[in-house]
Design an enzyme around this catalytic site. Structure first.
Site, PDB file in Angstrom:
ATOM      1  N   GLY A  30      35.028  58.945  61.720  1.00 57.53           N
ATOM      2  CA  GLY A  30      35.215  57.993  62.822  1.00 57.53           C
ATOM      3  C   GLY A  30      34.077  57.008  62.984  1.00 57.53           C
ATOM      4  N   ARG A  88      29.390  46.507  84.544  1.00 61.26           N
ATOM      5  CA  ARG A  88      29.598  46.844  85.954  1.00 61.26           C
ATOM      6  C   ARG A  88      28.548  47.783  86.522  1.00 61.26           C
ATOM      7  NH1 ARG A  88      35.514  48.521  86.248  1.00 61.26           N
ATOM      8  NH2 ARG A  88      35.109  48.917  84.065  1.00 61.26           N
ATOM      9  N   GLN A  89      27.773  48.429  85.659  1.00 52.15           N
ATOM     10  CA  GLN A  89      26.721  49.303  86.204  1.00 52.15           C
ATOM     11  C   GLN A  89      25.401  48.543  86.159  1.00 52.15           C
ATOM     12  OE1 GLN A  89      27.227  53.025  86.958  1.00 52.15           O
ATOM     13  NE2 GLN A  89      25.407  52.584  88.157  1.00 52.15           N
ATOM     14  N   HIS A 122      30.213  40.372  84.570  1.00 48.38           N
ATOM     15  CA  HIS A 122      30.343  40.870  85.935  1.00 48.38           C
ATOM     16  C   HIS A 122      29.053  40.816  86.757  1.00 48.38           C
ATOM     17  CE1 HIS A 122      31.686  42.951  89.393  1.00 48.38           C
ATOM     18  NE2 HIS A 122      30.732  43.847  89.248  1.00 48.38           N
ATOM     19  N   ASP A 163      36.724  39.709  96.624  1.00 45.06           N
ATOM     20  CA  ASP A 163      35.425  40.169  97.131  1.00 45.06           C
ATOM     21  C   ASP A 163      34.397  39.048  96.971  1.00 45.06           C
ATOM     22  OD1 ASP A 163      34.422  40.291  94.464  1.00 45.06           O
ATOM     23  OD2 ASP A 163      35.137  42.355  94.255  1.00 45.06           O
ATOM     24  N   LYS A 190      35.264  64.357  86.695  1.00 47.39           N
ATOM     25  CA  LYS A 190      34.466  63.630  85.721  1.00 47.39           C
ATOM     26  C   LYS A 190      34.592  62.124  85.835  1.00 47.39           C
ATOM     27  CE  LYS A 190      34.296  67.295  82.336  1.00 47.39           C
ATOM     28  NZ  LYS A 190      34.752  67.780  81.054  1.00 47.39           N
ATOM     29  N   ASP A 214      40.275  37.362  90.419  1.00 43.16           N
ATOM     30  CA  ASP A 214      39.076  38.200  90.321  1.00 43.16           C
ATOM     31  C   ASP A 214      38.488  38.048  88.911  1.00 43.16           C
ATOM     32  OD1 ASP A 214      37.158  40.017  91.038  1.00 43.16           O
ATOM     33  OD2 ASP A 214      38.547  41.650  91.496  1.00 43.16           O
ATOM     34  N   GLY A 220      42.580  48.512  88.966  1.00 45.36           N
ATOM     35  CA  GLY A 220      43.587  47.827  89.775  1.00 45.36           C
ATOM     36  C   GLY A 220      43.478  48.051  91.269  1.00 45.36           C
ATOM     37  N   THR A 222      41.303  47.140  93.463  1.00 47.81           N
ATOM     38  CA  THR A 222      40.981  45.926  94.232  1.00 47.81           C
ATOM     39  C   THR A 222      42.195  45.020  94.362  1.00 47.81           C
ATOM     40  OG1 THR A 222      38.740  46.010  93.332  1.00 47.81           O
ATOM     41  CG2 THR A 222      39.450  43.903  94.290  1.00 47.81           C
TER      42      THR A 222
HETATM   43  C1  R5P Z   1      34.116  44.244  91.179  1.00 45.52           C
HETATM   44  O1  R5P Z   1      33.310  44.006  92.006  1.00 45.52           O
HETATM   45  C2  R5P Z   1      34.877  43.267  90.343  1.00 45.52           C
HETATM   46  O2  R5P Z   1      34.743  41.955  90.760  1.00 45.52           O
HETATM   47  C3  R5P Z   1      36.327  43.644  90.323  1.00 45.52           C
HETATM   48  O3  R5P Z   1      36.850  43.481  91.624  1.00 45.52           O
HETATM   49  C4  R5P Z   1      36.478  45.041  89.885  1.00 45.52           C
HETATM   50  O4  R5P Z   1      35.824  45.290  88.674  1.00 45.52           O
HETATM   51  C5  R5P Z   1      37.918  45.400  89.774  1.00 45.52           C
HETATM   52  O5  R5P Z   1      38.006  46.752  89.557  1.00 45.52           O
HETATM   53  P1  R5P Z   1      39.283  47.560  89.932  1.00 45.52           P
HETATM   54  O6  R5P Z   1      40.437  46.847  89.289  1.00 45.52           O
HETATM   55  O7  R5P Z   1      39.016  48.886  89.325  1.00 45.52           O
HETATM   56  O8  R5P Z   1      39.374  47.604  91.415  1.00 45.52           O
END
Ligand code: R5P
Length: 286
Positions: A30, A88-89, A122, A163, A190, A214, A220, A222
């Site tokens: 792999g 995202r982190q 992000h 947001d 987990k 977004d 999904g 959000t």
């Molecule tokens: C987060 O602050 C980003 O702008 C998106 O709103 C987020 O990554 C969407 O994630 P999810 O679809 O898991 O809510």
């Protein structure tokens, strides 16, 4: 000025770029095999490589390709990564959490990358040139393209970001609104996924055609909540979109059964909902 060499990964074959393909294969266990089959010495190399789906092996392939180009003595190495995973982190919510966004950029730099070009990263939350973990990074926004696509055929729609972090995507719009979002804690077990605990809209959507945009639709949570809030508030129609569509946990089906009249995203990540092509946006950067 050095000669240019444009390279693409096999996972970017659909992008219509006139570029030399690099070789990607797998060993029986792999692990990734990467080969640069053309001479790169002294050239300004641009490598276009998608890092999703399968972010972990795709990143390893990227590091290996960059390192090999550096060893071949390319004059410069620009990586074009349409969707940058691990972005995202960028904050520690709990003590001891790994800062994956910064680490990934540092690893790219360490491998020998001169510049990273990406779309709607992000943690950057705006367009421009940045240094991410020491990696010179250009972040370009496809937000206006997504908005323009979703607004087609609508008269005077209200364009919403779900947001504050996504507000830059819609800042050029006259009729706009920004929701307020609060994420919950990590789920049990987990999963490192944090559901949306609260979403608030302090604007009127009654009778309006609404477009929600977004940067990412991942699990999904959000977008589904934003859609529900708009429909409960009396919106006439709601269209949903994002630059990067991961559509995990059946997010696309949940949006359509939740009443979205349209769902669309770019092909930074390929899916049946990739309606907005990024090829020209990449070409403009090269
Ligand atoms: C987060 O602050 C980003 O702008 C998106 O709103 C987020 O990554 C969407 O994630 P999810 O679809 O898991 O809510």
């Amino acid at each position: 000025m050095a000669e240019k060499l444009l390279l693409k990964s096999p996972n970017c074959a659909d992008l219509g770029l006139k570029a030399e393909p690099i070789e990607l294969k797998h060993f029986p266990d792999g692990e990734s095999y990467v080969r640069i089959p053309v001479e790169a010495k002294g050239k300004d190399v641009v490598l276009v490589h998608r890092c999703y789906p399968e972010p972990d092996p795709s990143l390893i392939q990227l590091f290996l390709a960059i390192r090999q180009l550096a060893e071949m003595k390319a004059a410069s190495i620009t990586a074009v990564v349409p969707y940058l995973p691990y972005a995202r982190q960028d904050k520690r919510f709990l003590q001891g959490e790994a800062m994956s966004s910064e680490t990934v950029c540092k690893m790219m730099k360490e491998a020998g990358c001169s510049r990273l070009l990406t779309f709607d990263c992000h943690f950057l939350k705006k367009e421009g040139d940045f240094s991410c973990g020491g990696m010179p990074t250009t972040n370009v926004s496809l937000g206006p393209k997504v908005v323009e696509f979703l607004k087609q055929g609508l008269e005077n729609p209200l364009v919403i970001s779900p947001d504050e972090g996504a507000a830059y995507l819609t800042e050029k719009e006259k009729e706009k609104g920004v929701m307020k979002k609060v994420r919950g804690d990590y789920g049990k077990g987990k999963s490192a996924y944090r559901e949306v605990a609260k979403l608030e809209a302090k604007f009127d959507v009654k009778g309006r055609d609404v477009v929600i945009v977004d940067d990412i639709i991942a699990g999904g949570s959000t977008m589904v909540k934003a859609l529900k809030l708009c429909l409960e508030g009396g919106a006439k129609t709601v269209r949903c979109g994002a630059v990067h569509g991961l559509f995990l946990n059946d997010a696309a089906a949940r949006l359509s059964s939740g009443g979205a009249s349209q769902v669309a995203c770019t092909n930074s990540i390929k899916s049946s909902l990739s309606k907005i092509d990024i090829s020209d946006s990449i070409k403009m950067l090269l």
